[in-house]
Scaffold this motif. Structure first.
Motif, short mmCIF file in Angstrom:
data_model
loop_
_atom_site.label_atom_id
_atom_site.label_comp_id
_atom_site.label_asym_id
_atom_site.label_seq_id
_atom_site.Cartn_x
_atom_site.Cartn_y
_atom_site.Cartn_z
N ALA A 1 1.03 -0.95 -0.24
CA ALA A 1 -0.33 -0.04 0.01
C ALA A 1 0.44 1.40 -0.19
CB ALA A 1 -1.12 -0.18 1.46
N GLU A 2 1.92 1.55 0.76
CA GLU A 2 2.67 2.84 0.67
C GLU A 2 3.49 3.19 -1.00
OE1 GLU A 2 5.94 2.15 3.61
OE2 GLU A 2 5.19 0.36 4.64
N ASP A 3 3.29 1.87 -1.74
CA ASP A 3 3.83 1.97 -3.57
C ASP A 3 2.84 2.72 -3.30
OD1 ASP A 3 6.74 1.48 -3.08
OD2 ASP A 3 5.90 -0.51 -3.48
N PHE A 4 1.87 2.45 -3.24
CA PHE A 4 0.43 2.80 -3.80
C PHE A 4 0.59 4.21 -3.84
CE2 PHE A 4 -0.71 -0.89 -5.52
CZ PHE A 4 -1.30 -1.19 -6.09
N CYS A 5 0.32 4.36 -2.23
CA CYS A 5 0.22 6.03 -1.43
C CYS A 5 1.74 6.75 -2.07
CB CYS A 5 0.65 6.01 -0.17
SG CYS A 5 -0.97 5.05 1.17
N LEU B 1 -4.24 2.26 -10.16
CA LEU B 1 -4.61 3.83 -9.90
C LEU B 1 -5.70 4.61 -10.64
CD1 LEU B 1 -0.44 5.14 -8.58
CD2 LEU B 1 -3.35 4.51 -6.58
N ARG B 2 -5.20 4.03 -11.85
CA ARG B 2 -6.15 5.15 -12.73
C ARG B 2 -8.12 4.24 -12.37
NH1 ARG B 2 -5.07 5.11 -18.77
NH2 ARG B 2 -5.10 2.47 -18.81
N GLU B 3 -7.46 3.03 -12.52
CA GLU B 3 -9.15 1.96 -12.73
C GLU B 3 -9.77 2.42 -10.86
OE1 GLU B 3 -10.61 0.02 -14.99
OE2 GLU B 3 -9.59 1.21 -15.70
N SER C 1 11.50 6.63 -9.02
CA SER C 1 12.15 6.78 -8.15
C SER C 1 11.48 6.87 -5.97
CB SER C 1 13.21 8.22 -8.48
OG SER C 1 11.44 9.16 -8.28
N VAL C 2 10.02 6.95 -6.17
CA VAL C 2 9.14 6.88 -5.14
C VAL C 2 8.69 5.45 -4.52
CG1 VAL C 2 8.70 9.10 -5.63
CG2 VAL C 2 7.35 7.14 -5.77
N LEU C 3 9.34 5.43 -5.01
CA LEU C 3 8.73 3.46 -4.25
C LEU C 3 9.65 2.72 -3.67
CD1 LEU C 3 7.43 1.36 -8.58
CD2 LEU C 3 5.86 2.91 -6.88
N LEU C 4 9.46 1.87 -3.19
CA LEU C 4 9.72 1.04 -1.65
C LEU C 4 10.41 0.11 -2.00
CD1 LEU C 4 8.23 2.05 1.46
CD2 LEU C 4 9.92 2.98 0.72
N LYS D 1 -7.11 0.54 2.37
CA LYS D 1 -6.73 0.67 1.23
C LYS D 1 -6.50 -0.63 0.63
CE LYS D 1 -3.76 4.00 2.86
NZ LYS D 1 -3.43 4.53 3.91
N CYS D 2 -5.97 -1.97 0.43
CA CYS D 2 -5.58 -2.54 -0.66
C CYS D 2 -7.00 -3.69 -0.92
CB CYS D 2 -5.57 -3.86 0.41
SG CYS D 2 -3.55 -3.79 1.07
N ARG D 3 -8.79 -3.27 -0.36
CA ARG D 3 -9.36 -3.75 -0.55
C ARG D 3 -10.35 -3.37 -1.71
NH1 ARG D 3 -13.53 -7.56 1.33
NH2 ARG D 3 -11.89 -7.22 3.69
#
Length: 242
Positions: free
Chosen positions: A48-52, A116-118, A82-85, A146-148
């Motif tokens: 979830a952190e990568d989506f945020c 994210l777009r969907e 660059s922002v992805l963990l 978030k995951c759900r």
């Protein structure tokens, strides 16, 4: 007895009386082999952190799209990485992330962006990517929520088409089919897997063969000119959105 023919239902019903039902029981692997470790990208709870991270990037920087297309430019997907963990994994023959010229050749970035777009957490306006109003509420959700949220939008998505991402197989489908039905079958089998344990991919696919072998062909059909279209197409690593 029935060469080239379908076994009559009456015979199937008779055989079922004498054949015990198959029980799904996975053999748990103590650890992965060294070769297998190179094939897996273990994400864990930082999913979830990568989506945020991508949402916050789009809030602070207007990421450019390719002119005339609805996909991020090279500078955009490099900034996203660059922002992805958990950085994008790049196939060896493509080099590194800086060597990739097409958004379609990314893996985790492609999957995260499409989801994210969907889920309408980002929007594309005036050639730029922006975070949406829904994104503000999303960022305040608990990790399970978030995951759900993302999962539910993926399951019903009509724009995400997994087969279009499989370059290893050549096939000719009669129709795109309903991928939601295919995803539901995969999820059904994932529910039978032991939680927090490693299992053999081949055993997972074997159970799909036994219980739902034609789940993909039933959706997309085929015209007889191909022999590579089958149940395994949706299970290949390259076809998974993220």
């Amino acid at each position: 007895m029935f060469v080239g023919q379908t076994v009559p239902q009456q015979v199937k019903d008779l055989l079922k009386k004498y054949i015990p039902p198959i029980l799904i029981k996975y053999e748990v692997l103590e650890q992965l082999t060294e070769d297998s470790k190179k094939q897996f990208h273990m994400i864990g709870e930082s999913f979830a952190e990568d989506f945020c991270g991508v949402i916050n990037l789009a809030r602070n920087i207007r990421l450019p799209l390719i002119p005339g297309e609805q996909s991020p430019s090279k500078s955009s997907f490099v900034q996203i990485n660059s922002v992805l963990l958990n950085k994008d994994f790049v196939f060896e023959w493509l080099g590194g992330i800086d060597d990739i010229q097409s958004f379609e050749d990314t893996n985790r970035i492609y999957g995260i962006y499409m989801l994210l777009r969907e889920a309408e957490l980002i929007s594309e306006n005036d050639g730029k990517v922006n975070s949406s109003e829904k994104a503000k509420e999303f960022l305040d959700l608990r990790i399970e929520e978030k995951c759900r949220y993302v999962f539910e939008h993926y399951m019903k998505s009509q724009r995400i088409y997994e087969l279009g991402r499989i370059t290893e197989s050549e096939y000719h489908a009669e129709t795109n089919g309903n991928m939601t039905e295919c995803r539901t079958i995969i999820i059904k089998h994932l529910k039978n897997c032991p939680v927090g344990m490693w299992i053999s991919t081949s055993q997972f696919i074997d159970y799909i063969k036994i219980f739902d072998k034609k789940f993909l062909i039933d959706q997309v059909e085929y015209n007889g000119r191909t022999a590579t279209l089958g149940f395994g197409a949706l299970c290949t690593e390259s076809s998974l959105p993220t």
